[in-house]
Design a protein around this motif. Structure first.
Motif, mmCIF file in Angstrom:
data_model
loop_
_atom_site.group_PDB
_atom_site.id
_atom_site.type_symbol
_atom_site.label_atom_id
_atom_site.label_comp_id
_atom_site.label_asym_id
_atom_site.label_seq_id
_atom_site.Cartn_x
_atom_site.Cartn_y
_atom_site.Cartn_z
ATOM 1 N N GLU A 263 0.834 -0.989 0.039
ATOM 2 C CA GLU A 263 0.075 -0.005 0.022
ATOM 3 C C GLU A 263 1.001 1.268 -0.246
ATOM 4 O OE1 GLU A 263 -2.889 2.257 2.991
ATOM 5 O OE2 GLU A 263 -2.495 0.379 3.434
ATOM 6 N N GLN B 180 2.492 1.860 -3.384
ATOM 7 C CA GLN B 180 1.391 2.224 -4.275
ATOM 8 C C GLN B 180 1.176 3.794 -4.407
ATOM 9 O OE1 GLN B 180 -1.636 -0.597 -3.277
ATOM 10 N NE2 GLN B 180 -1.213 -2.006 -5.180
ATOM 11 N N GLN B 181 1.319 4.137 -2.900
ATOM 12 C CA GLN B 181 0.859 5.554 -2.650
ATOM 13 C C GLN B 181 2.273 6.380 -2.699
ATOM 14 O OE1 GLN B 181 -2.057 6.322 0.346
ATOM 15 N NE2 GLN B 181 -2.647 3.964 -0.052
ATOM 16 N N HIS B 182 3.127 5.720 -2.947
ATOM 17 C CA HIS B 182 4.602 6.591 -2.879
ATOM 18 C C HIS B 182 4.784 7.276 -1.337
ATOM 19 C CE1 HIS B 182 4.866 5.879 -6.849
ATOM 20 N NE2 HIS B 182 6.144 6.267 -7.104
ATOM 21 N N LEU B 183 4.378 6.599 -0.263
ATOM 22 C CA LEU B 183 4.561 6.931 0.940
ATOM 23 C C LEU B 183 5.912 6.848 1.537
ATOM 24 C CD1 LEU B 183 1.265 5.672 2.569
ATOM 25 C CD2 LEU B 183 1.853 7.821 1.477
#
Length: 381
Positions: free
Chosen positions: A62, A65-68
């Motif tokens: 996750e 995917q969100q480039h966190l």
């Protein structure tokens, strides 16, 4: 499952000081120190701690995917037994990364505990873990999205089919060879015996080069001035033990850097009734962690001394020493299984006795007893 080492890790803890400092506990709790005379030590030191975290942590899909990204400060307490306790994040920012960081720290093996006035005490510890999106994030996500993708680990240990318990069962309670029983005097019971066999598991998982452990051949003994004090087992048992090892099922080969590698082993074959439950395992889920400042082989090599008597007599050879790491991490049941001479045997045993101990191995979630066979080679150049 992919694991990555793109994390920037640096442990933050106080340096050793003469006087201890504690947090402010309530009247009913044990004080937790921030600085003590002897700070906690991770097995293998600070570099090993960073390496272990880098290998253990998992970058959540996750978050990828969100480039966190982010830097998470994980606080914990090294308890009086060295176990990691009370793991939590001090600066909650991104919950999914917080959880990944906490999970990695919770999996750390035990430290050598901190000490104050000679007694183990709980000590607070903090590690910052930085998550950064890797350049090949698209490839990583594609691999994770493929449900049938089989990921082969870059490095993995040698494994016996069925696990270490199946290996122990295979080695235990081996029947006496008929030609051995017939050599015993009438009415004399055959006492349990152990014969060690050295061999190599090749890259296909097949057993090769199986040879029962025994003193060097007479020609070699004369050339190297050996005077072994551990006699060979009867010839019938040596042959039967080697044959039993040769008949092993196919192993799962060891891997290093993604490549299958040959792996040498020395294992015992137990003849006669054996309490297989009490017999130590050859390997476990979590192998014991050596407490020394180097890996076992280097630690022993640095401390091995050539006995003066052996130098004068020009005695050379390899000594094989067996020992067990108990459920408490102590070194027990030291035995010479291949002798070269009394003075070389004694020196090899002395170095094993000097080992500082281990953090116990664990199997199926419980402490487990594991055996080792280590060589000590004495050579005059």
């Amino acid at each position: 499952m992919y694991r990555f080492c793109w994390l920037l890790l640096a442990a933050i803890c106080g340096t050793t000081v003469a006087s201890a400092q504690t947090t402010s506990p309530s009247a009913t709790t044990t004080p937790v120190y921030t600085y003590v005379e002897q700070m906690p030590v991770f097995p293998g030191g600070q570099e090993a701690l960073l390496r272990t975290l880098g290998e253990t942590i998992y970058y959540p899909t996750e978050a990828l995917q969100q480039h966190l990204e982010g830097r998470i400060f994980v606080q914990f307490v090294v308890g009086v037994t060295g176990n990691v306790q009370d793991v939590h994040v001090s600066n909650t920012t991104i919950p999914v990364l917080d959880a990944a960081a906490v999970e990695a720290v919770q999996k750390l093996p035990a430290f050598s505990p901190g000490r104050q006035l000679g007694k183990p005490v709980p000590v607070a510890y903090t590690v910052p873990i930085t998550f950064r999106i890797p350049s090949n994030v698209k490839e990583i996500l594609a691999a994770r999205a493929a449900p049938n993708t089989s990921v082969t680990p870059a490095s993995s240990p040698l494994l016996f089919p069925g696990g270490p318990e199946a290996l122990r069962t295979y080695l235990s309670n081996h029947p006496w060879p008929a030609d051995y029983s017939s050599t015993l005097p009438s009415g004399t019971p055959a006492l349990p015996q152990i014969v060690f066999v050295s061999f190599v598991v090749d890259t296909l998982g097949q057993v090769t080069q199986a040879m029962a452990v025994q003193p060097a051949e007479p020609v070699e003994r004369r050339r190297s001035h050996q005077n072994p004090k551990v006699p060979a087992a009867p010839a019938a048992l040596l042959l039967a033990a080697a044959s039993h090892i040769n008949a092993m099922p196919t192993w799962i080969p060891a891997r290093k850097n993604g490549q299958k590698i040959p792996f040498p082993l020395t294992l015992p074959v137990y003849f006669g009734p054996t309490d297989s439950v009490a017999t130590p395992l050859a390997y476990v889920d979590e192998m014991p962690v050596f407490k020394g400042d180097a890996i076992e082989g280097h630690y022993m090599a640095q401390r091995l001394r050539y006995p003066a008597t052996a130098l004068r007599s020009q005695t050379q050879g390899t000594v094989l020493t067996y020992f067990e790491v108990s459920e408490a991490g102590t070194i027990e049941n030291i035995q010479t299984i291949k002798s070269a001479s009394p003075d070389l045997d004694t020196e090899a045993r002395r170095v094993v006795q000097m080992l500082p101990g281990y953090i116990p191995g664990r199997h199926n979630g419980k402490p487990a007893r594991v055996f080792y066979v280590v060589p000590a080679t004495f050579s005059i150049k």
